[in-house]
Write a protein that holds these residues in place. Sequence first.
Motif, PDB file in Angstrom:
ATOM      1  N   GLN A  33      15.317  -3.157  -6.006  1.00  0.00           N
ATOM      2  CA  GLN A  33      15.288  -2.859  -4.578  1.00  0.00           C
ATOM      3  C   GLN A  33      15.785  -1.432  -4.441  1.00  0.00           C
ATOM      4  O   GLN A  33      16.820  -1.079  -5.028  1.00  0.00           O
ATOM      5  N   THR A  35      16.453   1.912  -1.665  1.00  0.00           N
ATOM      6  CA  THR A  35      16.499   2.542  -0.354  1.00  0.00           C
ATOM      7  C   THR A  35      16.374   4.036  -0.598  1.00  0.00           C
ATOM      8  O   THR A  35      17.099   4.593  -1.415  1.00  0.00           O
ATOM      9  N   ARG A  46       5.063   4.252   7.577  1.00  0.00           N
ATOM     10  CA  ARG A  46       5.831   3.557   6.533  1.00  0.00           C
ATOM     11  C   ARG A  46       5.007   3.416   5.246  1.00  0.00           C
ATOM     12  O   ARG A  46       5.524   3.630   4.145  1.00  0.00           O
ATOM     13  N   HIS A  50       6.038   4.874   1.568  1.00  0.00           N
ATOM     14  CA  HIS A  50       6.106   4.059   0.352  1.00  0.00           C
ATOM     15  C   HIS A  50       5.199   4.623  -0.730  1.00  0.00           C
ATOM     16  O   HIS A  50       5.542   4.613  -1.916  1.00  0.00           O
ATOM     17  N   ASN A  72      12.797   0.215   0.946  1.00  0.00           N
ATOM     18  CA  ASN A  72      13.134   0.602   2.318  1.00  0.00           C
ATOM     19  C   ASN A  72      13.153   2.117   2.352  1.00  0.00           C
ATOM     20  O   ASN A  72      13.856   2.741   1.548  1.00  0.00           O
ATOM     21  N   THR A  73      12.389   2.695   3.275  1.00  0.00           N
ATOM     22  CA  THR A  73      12.337   4.150   3.378  1.00  0.00           C
ATOM     23  C   THR A  73      12.745   4.577   4.779  1.00  0.00           C
ATOM     24  O   THR A  73      12.453   3.891   5.758  1.00  0.00           O
ATOM     25  N   TYR A  74      13.429   5.699   4.839  1.00  0.00           N
ATOM     26  CA  TYR A  74      13.914   6.230   6.112  1.00  0.00           C
ATOM     27  C   TYR A  74      13.807   7.757   6.107  1.00  0.00           C
ATOM     28  O   TYR A  74      14.023   8.396   5.072  1.00  0.00           O
TER      29      TYR A  74
END
Length: 86
Positions: A33, A35, A46, A50, A72-74
Amino acid sequence: MISPVQVESMIKAGLPDAYVQVQDLTGGGDHYQATVVSSAFEGKRRVQQHQLVYQALKEAMSSEAIHALALNTYTPNEWEAARQTV
């Protein structure tokens, strides 16, 4: 088998300004996982965000060194907002 540090390094090679957290989900070195926070995600959907991360991990993904990746991308602004809600 690939280490979380190696995954982080590969992502940072593709996205040099990225803040990256990687967690080995099973302890087996192939289910992760991650981030990822990067200004390179600004203005991108999104899926496109990715895709940038997958591109950075292309070799490890295609060789199945990484079998699964929860991502999870921000953008930096999204990350700040997310941190304030926690």
